[in-house]
Design a protein around this motif. Structure first.
Motif, PDB file in Angstrom:
ATOM      1  N   ASP A  63      -4.423  64.024  45.810  1.00  0.00           N
ATOM      2  CA  ASP A  63      -4.627  64.909  47.463  1.00  0.00           C
ATOM      3  C   ASP A  63      -5.626  66.126  46.891  1.00  0.00           C
ATOM      4  OD1 ASP A  63      -2.498  65.167  48.403  1.00  0.00           O
ATOM      5  OD2 ASP A  63      -0.927  66.896  47.253  1.00  0.00           O
ATOM      6  N   LYS A  67      -9.228  65.934  48.515  1.00  0.00           N
ATOM      7  CA  LYS A  67      -9.242  67.350  49.367  1.00  0.00           C
ATOM      8  C   LYS A  67     -11.177  67.229  48.054  1.00  0.00           C
ATOM      9  CE  LYS A  67      -7.601  70.633  48.224  1.00  0.00           C
ATOM     10  NZ  LYS A  67      -6.481  71.783  48.118  1.00  0.00           N
ATOM     11  N   TYR A 355     -16.952  69.343  44.109  1.00  0.00           N
ATOM     12  CA  TYR A 355     -16.069  70.235  44.558  1.00  0.00           C
ATOM     13  C   TYR A 355     -15.064  71.016  43.458  1.00  0.00           C
ATOM     14  CZ  TYR A 355     -11.468  71.476  46.082  1.00  0.00           C
ATOM     15  OH  TYR A 355     -10.006  72.324  45.892  1.00  0.00           O
TER      16      TYR A 355
END
Length: 388
Positions: A63, A67, A355
């Protein structure tokens, strides 16, 4: 008299440069330090800089990568579209067992794909120019190269580096070299990575990944040949990095003339990469024109390490019952004020770093909470359990 900075970032790879970029939106008082002669000289320079989906059944790490891949792909396109090539990637199973895994992953794919060339084509697959990306990210901050940080300490409310440079906040993004982090729970597994650039008459139109990654080709000016990248090897460094820091402490690691062992390792890895690339696509008349090497940093659970460091001594003094296996909430653990890390991005540095840097800067500037999977708190708690 030396200047005092609001932020000093130690380590000018993709993690440090990404952090500098997002911090520069809030402050003009930033210094980016590296012991090398330029940006992206370690693992960030040796990276193939591929942006590719992580395949598998649902889990928290997948996940996170998904992302980050969505965020970073759009981020690179927005700030520097010329330095990202979104040509897609073909993921090819290595063997029958790998093919069975691919089949089991199909219901859980996070990105659209089509079956192609004995594998699966993902349109989102990209590659970025590692050096140029780092240069663009760090363009608005002051930089100091060939500067070795030998010590830092808290003096009043400042961090004092080498008894000469002051900062309100210190951010350590030094990858596999964790010699500046004096916390035993903060452990890194260093994985030797090597990337080679080859010139050949073979033109490849997209990225491939099988036992290695093979990039799309770029036509060389005034020649009938093409430049293609092959990377990367995954050789575990088994040394105790807290005792022997030899390879990691080299200022110019890509200068392979410094010892015979490194030369032999590079030679064997080059041969290995060419063989693996030819298993994907037959490459005609390959000529190696560049070699980059560097140790990538992974944590013991593969998740990155982001945010403040837990102060193990203060925490155990305050909560001695932790030695008996007791549990406390994360927010009760003592942390070191104004000291942050961004580390453990492994082989997905160009996917995860932008990120995570945004997440870290949001924590610093907006007091946003970090997901427990990426904080240093999880490492401290595991370490305490094993101690007693």
């Amino acid at each position: 008299m030396n200047k005092t900075y609001e932020y000093i970032i130690i380590g000018a790879g993709i993690a440090g440069c990404s952090t500098a970029y997002f911090l520069s939106k809030y402050s003009k008082s930033i210094l980016l330090i590296d012991r090398n002669c330029d940006l992206a000289q370690g693992a960030s320079g040796a990276a193939g800089a591929f942006l590719s989906p992580l395949l598998g059944k649902p889990n928290k790490f997948k996940d996170l990568v998904t992302k980050a891949l969505k965020f970073s792909t759009e981020f690179y396109k927005e700030i520097t579209p010329k330095e990202i090539t979104n040509c897609g990637v073909v993921r090819i199973p290595k063997n029958n067992e790998d093919e069975e895994k691919f089949q089991s992953y199909k219901p859980y794919m996070d990105f659209e794909f089509t079956q192609e060339e004995k594998g699966y084509f993902f349109e989102i697959g990209s590659q970025v120019n590692s050096y140029n990306i780092c240069k663009i990210l760090a363009k608005d901050v002051e930089k100091r190269f060939k500067y070795e940080v030998k010590s830092y300490k808290k003096e009043d409310r400042f961090w004092l580096i080498n008894d000469e440079i002051k900062a309100n906040n210190l951010i350590i993004t030094t990858g596999a070299d964790i010699s500046l982090i004096d916390e035993k729970y903060f452990n890194i597994r260093a994985v030797w990575g090597q990337k080679i650039d080859i010139e050949s008459t073979t033109c490849i139109s997209k990225n491939y990944h099988k036992a290695c990654s093979l990039s799309h080709s770029v036509k060389l000016e005034d020649k009938d040949t093409y430049l293609t990248s092959i990377g990367a090897t995954h050789n575990r460094i088994d040394c105790d990095l807290r005792v022997c820091n030899c390879c990691l402490s080299k200022k110019e690691l890509s200068d392979i003339e410094h010892d015979t062992y490194t030369k032999e390792l590079v030679k064997n890895n080059t041969k290995e990469l060419l063989e693996k690339a030819n298993d994907i696509r037959l490459i005609h008349e390959p000529k190696v024109v560049d070699i980059k090497i560097g140790p990538r940093a992974s944590s013991i659970d593969y998740f990155p390490m982001v945010g403040k460091l837990v102060d193990s001594n203060k925490t155990l003094d305050k909560f001695p019952h932790l030695k008996n296996g007791s549990h406390i909430k994360d927010e009760m653990l003592s942390t070191i004020d104004n000291l942050y890390v961004l580390n453990g991005v492994g082989g997905r540095g160009y996917v995860l770093s932008p990120y995570l840097a945004k997440v870290l800067v949001d924590e610093i500037q907006k007091n946003n909470f970090l997901n427990v999977e990426i904080t240093t708190h999880r490492l401290f708690k595991r370490w305490v359990k094993k101690l007693f």
